[in-house]
Enzyme design. Structure first.
Site, short mmCIF file in Angstrom:
data_model
loop_
_atom_site.label_atom_id
_atom_site.label_comp_id
_atom_site.label_asym_id
_atom_site.label_seq_id
_atom_site.Cartn_x
_atom_site.Cartn_y
_atom_site.Cartn_z
N LYS A 114 -0.16 32.55 -4.61
CA LYS A 114 0.56 31.33 -4.87
C LYS A 114 0.03 29.93 -4.77
O LYS A 114 0.48 29.16 -5.45
CB LYS A 114 1.73 31.26 -3.44
CG LYS A 114 2.86 32.35 -3.80
CD LYS A 114 3.99 32.20 -2.77
CE LYS A 114 5.04 33.17 -2.78
NZ LYS A 114 6.13 33.13 -1.94
N LYS A 207 4.01 42.03 -11.07
CA LYS A 207 5.16 42.21 -10.41
C LYS A 207 6.47 41.54 -11.00
O LYS A 207 6.16 40.11 -11.54
CB LYS A 207 4.99 41.89 -8.91
CG LYS A 207 6.00 42.12 -8.08
CD LYS A 207 5.56 41.78 -6.82
CE LYS A 207 5.62 40.09 -6.23
NZ LYS A 207 5.73 39.59 -5.09
N LYS A 210 10.63 36.15 -9.44
CA LYS A 210 11.83 34.79 -9.57
C LYS A 210 10.90 33.70 -10.13
O LYS A 210 11.33 33.01 -11.12
CB LYS A 210 12.22 34.56 -8.37
CG LYS A 210 13.14 35.35 -7.48
CD LYS A 210 13.47 34.65 -6.18
CE LYS A 210 14.18 35.70 -5.39
NZ LYS A 210 14.04 35.24 -3.98
P1 AMP Z 1 11.40 37.43 -2.23
O1 AMP Z 1 12.01 37.32 -3.67
O2 AMP Z 1 9.88 37.23 -2.40
O3 AMP Z 1 12.29 36.75 -1.35
O4 AMP Z 1 11.49 38.90 -1.82
C1 AMP Z 1 12.66 39.45 -1.31
C2 AMP Z 1 12.44 41.05 -1.09
O5 AMP Z 1 12.28 41.69 -2.21
C3 AMP Z 1 11.10 41.42 -0.26
O6 AMP Z 1 11.29 42.41 0.76
C4 AMP Z 1 10.29 41.80 -1.29
O7 AMP Z 1 9.34 42.91 -1.02
C5 AMP Z 1 11.17 42.36 -2.57
N1 AMP Z 1 10.72 42.45 -4.01
C6 AMP Z 1 10.43 41.09 -4.29
N2 AMP Z 1 9.94 41.38 -5.60
C7 AMP Z 1 10.00 42.70 -5.81
C8 AMP Z 1 9.48 43.68 -7.03
N3 AMP Z 1 9.02 43.23 -8.19
N4 AMP Z 1 9.58 45.08 -6.32
C9 AMP Z 1 9.75 45.52 -5.38
N5 AMP Z 1 10.29 44.75 -4.19
C10 AMP Z 1 10.48 43.35 -4.65
#
Ligand code: AMP
Ligand code: TRP
Length: 345
Positions: A114, A207, A210
Site C-alpha cells: 500500500k 487480487k 476496491k
Molecule cells: P477489505 O476490503 O480490505 O476491507 O477486506 C474485507 C474482507 O474481504 C477481508 O476479510 C479480506 O480478506 C476479504 N477480501 C478482500 N478482497 C478479497 C479477495 N480479492 N478475495 C478474497 N477475499 C477478499
C-alpha cells in the site's frame, strides 16, 4: 475464567464491496451467525489510514452497513457497528502500539504494497494499521476471525501481540484471577470462505480489490444485471477451451479464477464446473456465469439500494450496535488499564 468463543471481523468503508469481499469473507460471516456470538464492524478508523473525502467516507460507511444487512447479516442477532463509535478500539490500539515491535511491523507485506515506493510519505496510521486490527479483535477477546487469505499475516501479528501482552503482564494478569496468565486469547483465523482469494477479472494474477482503478476488474455487490453481464463479457480469458479437469487450470490464472468464482457462486466444486463446461469455449461458460452471478448478487444490490435510501435508519442500526459493542469492550478495556498500571476512576 473460561474464554467464550466469539467471532469478530470487519471491512473497510473505502468504496463499495465486491465479489472478493463477499466470497472471501462475508459468506463465512453469515454462516457463523448460526453457531456463534458475532460482532461485525465497519472499520472506518482503518479507512482513514489513507486519504478519504469526508462526504464519501460517510456515504461509504452507510453503504457497507447496508451491504452487510442485504447480504444476510442480522443486526438483531449479530452486533453491526462502526469502529469509531467505540472508543476502546483506539485506546487498546495505543497500548498495542507500545507492545508490538517495529521489527514485527516492518515485515507486513500489505504495508509495503500500500505504501508503494513513496514510503516516507505514507501515514503513520497506515504503518500501525495491524496494531489497530489486533485491538479490534482483542477488545472483545474474540476467538475466531473469518477473513480472506490476504489477512493471514495480520492475524499472525494479532496472535503475537496477544501473547506478548500476556507474557509482559503475567503477574498482574494472574493476580486478577486469570489462570495461566491467559488474559487475551490467541485469535484464530477462519479462512474457509467458498473462494478465499478472488482475483481481478482483468488480470488473474492480481487480487480483486476496491482500489483497482479499473471498475471492470471487479463485480460490485451493487452492480445491476447489465453491468454484471458486461463485466463478465469483458473478463480476460485465454484462447484455449476450458479443460475437463482441474489439473488443466494450472498456468491459466484467468481460467482458474473464473471457474473458481463460478463454483463458489453456484455452490459447486471446480471439478463439477469443469465436468459441465470442459472442452467448451469461454463464450458459453460466460453466459452461464453471468446468469449465476446476477441471480446471486442482483437481490443483494436491490436491497442495498432500498436500505441506503433511508440513511437515518442505517444510523440507528449503527448506534444500537455500537452501544452493544461498547457494553462488551468497555469492561475489558478497564481491565487492560488495571493490568498495565494506568489509574482509572
Ligand atoms: P477489505 O476490503 O480490505 O476491507 O477486506 C474485507 C474482507 O474481504 C477481508 O476479510 C479480506 O480478506 C476479504 N477480501 C478482500 N478482497 C478479497 C479477495 N480479492 N478475495 C478474497 N477475499 C477478499
Ligand atoms: N484489515 C482488514 C482488511 O482490510 C479489515 C479489518 C480491520 C479486520 N480490523 C479487522 C478484519 C479485525 C478482521 C478483524 O480486510
Amino acid at each position: 475464567m473460561e474464554l467464550k468463543e466469539r467471532v469478530f471481523s470487519g471491512m473497510q468503508p473505502t468504496g463499495s464491496l465486491h465479489l472478493g469481499n463477499y466470497l472471501g469473507a462475508m459468506v463465512q460471516w453469515i454462516e457463523m451467525q448460526k453457531t456463534h456470538e458475532c460482532i461485525y464492524c465497519v472499520v472506518d478508523l482503518h479507512a482513514i489510514t489513507v486519504w478519504q473525502d469526508p462526504k464519501e467516507l460517510r456515504d461509504a460507511i452507510r453503504q457497507v452497513t447496508a451491504a452487510y444487512i442485504a447480504s444476510g447479516l442480522d443486526p438483531k442477532t449479530s452486533i453491526l457497528f462502526n469502529q469509531s463509535q467505540v472508543a476502546a478500539h483506539a485506546e487498546l490500539a495505543w497500548v498495542f502500539n507500545c507492545v508490538a515491535r517495529l521489527g514485527w511491523l516492518n515485515r507486513m507485506t500489505q504495508f509495503k504494497e500500500k505504501a508503494g515506493k513513496d514510503r516516507e510519505n505514507a501515514s503513520v496510521g497506515l504503518y500501525a494499521y495491524p496494531n489497530l486490527m489486533a485491538a479490534d479483535i482483542l477488545a472483545y477477546r474474540a476467538t475466531h476471525v473469518p477473513v480472506g487469505e490476504d489477512q493471514k499475516q495480520h492475524l499472525e501479528l494479532a496472535r503475537d501481540i496477544a501473547q506478548k501482552f500476556n507474557n509482559d503482564f503475567r503477574a498482574e494478569i494472574e493476580a486478577k484471577g486469570y489462570a495461566d496468565g491467559l488474559f487475551f486469547p490467541q485469535p484464530e483465523p477462519v479462512i474457509t470462505g467458498p473462494a478465499t482469494r478472488v482475483m481481478s477479472l482483468r488480470d488473474g494474477t492480481k487480487k480483486m480489490s476496491k482500489s483497482d482503478p479499473s471498475d471492470l476488474s471487479r463485480i460490485n455487490l451493487t452492480d445491476d444485471a447489465d453491468t454484471i453481464a458486461r463485466k463478465v463479457q469483458k473478463a480476460k480469458t485465454d484462447p484455449e477451451p476450458l479443460p475437463s479437469e482441474t489439473a488443466g487450470l494450472a498456468g491459466r490464472p484467468e481460467a482458474d479464477n473464473l471457474v473458481g468464482i463460478y463454483a463458489a457462486l453456484a455452490g459447486k466444486t471446480k471439478a463439477g464446473v469443469l465436468a459441465e463446461f470442459g472442452g467448451q469455449q469461454f463464450s458459453a461458460f460466460k453466459k452461464s456465469f453471468a446468469e449465476v452471478a446476477v441471480g446471486r448478487l442482483g437481490p443483494i444490490g436491490e436491497e442495498v439500494r432500498r436500505l441506503t435510501a433511508d440513511p437515518a435508519e442505517i444510523d440507528r442500526v449503527l448506534a444500537d450496535g455500537s452501544a452493544r459493542a461498547r457494553a462488551i469492550a468497555a469492561p475489558i478495556m478497564d481491565e487492560v488499564k488495571d493490568i498495565v498500571g494506568l489509574i482509572r476512576s
